[in-house]
Design a protein around this motif. Structure first.
Motif: not given
Length: 296
Positions: A137-143
């Motif tokens: 996964x690539x996560x940022x600040x979104x849900x």
């Protein structure tokens, strides 16, 4: 969790499904998703959610439930997958604007070593050999993750990162661990508007005779602390622990992405199970951030 999250998830599913239709089917795709989500929310098998008696605690339910055989035949098809993807994107866009920092990593999803699951395979998981699957996964600040995929554990993180990078939009800094130190990945990330940043500890890094991505060389320069030079790179990379919080938050609540249950085997079932858990977690995050009014 059911009382708090199911109404939000159900109404969002129905709103997404208004733009979808399939010919020659008695059970619409949104019903199949509702059954999968209801089962995942309660950590129960799909067959359990096909029994109307197990929906007695909510009035928000399909009028006609599919049989387990219908779920096995249709729940993993392309048409239903498009609705999954539309619901995912709808929830993702309910959150905050995409930040300038994102995080790339994988979470192992091990199963028992004696499993007969033909899709599960041996590979490295959390520093040791295990058998099972992995969520990349690539996560940022979104849900929800900006891009994600489930594979067997034997699939290389570098290989799957190429696919994830092709799905990543926006631009900024992408933080990852040393497993992703590859000139090819640096170039792919840059093509999408992202500077990949990984730890570079070897004193001779960037001095090899093989091809050196200029974006890898920039990363090396960022990460090396020099006298009189601002420590922007190390300070930036120190924020990579956010990926651990993202994976942790997805697992820390009832109905979250815990260990794979015994009935979730084969890649297509594992992927749908993880998908449902990510959507449930997204609704929980939006509710916590006070953004649930947009989901009503």
């Amino acid at each position: 969790m059911e009382r708090e999250l199911w109404p939000l998830l159900y109404h969002e599913l129905r709103a997404t499904a208004t733009g979808f239709s399939q010919k020659y089917v008695q059970i619409p795709a949104w019903v199949l998703l509702a059954v999968s989500l209801w089962a995942a929310l309660h950590d129960r098998p799909i067959g359990w959610a096909c029994d109307a008696r197990n929906w007695s605690t909510t009035p928000l339910r399909p009028g006609k439930l599919p049989s387990p055989s219908t779920m096995s035949r249709r729940a993993y098809g392309v048409g239903v997958g498009l609705l999954w993807r539309a619901l995912e994107e709808r929830l993702r866009c309910q959150g905050r604007p995409l930040a300038l920092i994102a995080f790339l990593d994988g979470k192992p999803l091990p199963v028992g070593g004696y499993t007969k699951d033909a899709d599960a395979a041996y590979g490295y998981g959390a520093g040791l050999m295990a058998k099972g699957y992995k969520l990349h996964a690539i996560w940022s600040n979104r849900p929800l993750p900006e891009a994600w995929e489930v594979t067997s554990l034997k699939v290389s993180e570098k290989t799957k990162a190429e696919t994830l990078l092709s799905q990543l939009h926006g631009g900024g800094y992408l933080l990852a661990d040393g497993n992703y130190d590859s000139s090819k990945l640096f170039d792919l990330a840059w093509e999408g508007g992202w500077q990949l940043v990984v730890p570079v500890n070897h004193p001779n890094a960037g001095k090899g005779r093989h091809y050196q991505s200029p974006h890898r060389l920039r990363c090396i320069d960022l990460m090396r602390a020099c006298p009189g030079k601002a420590d922007f790179g190390p300070s930036l990379y120190g924020r990579r622990t956010a990926i651990e919080r993202s994976f942790g938050n997805a697992t820390m609540f009832a109905g979250g992405l815990g260990p794979l249950p015994a009935w979730t085997r084969r890649l297509h079932r594992v992927r749908v199970w993880v998908w449902a858990k990510l959507l449930i977690n997204a609704v929980r995050i939006l509710k916590k951030q006070g953004l649930t009014s947009s989901l009503q």
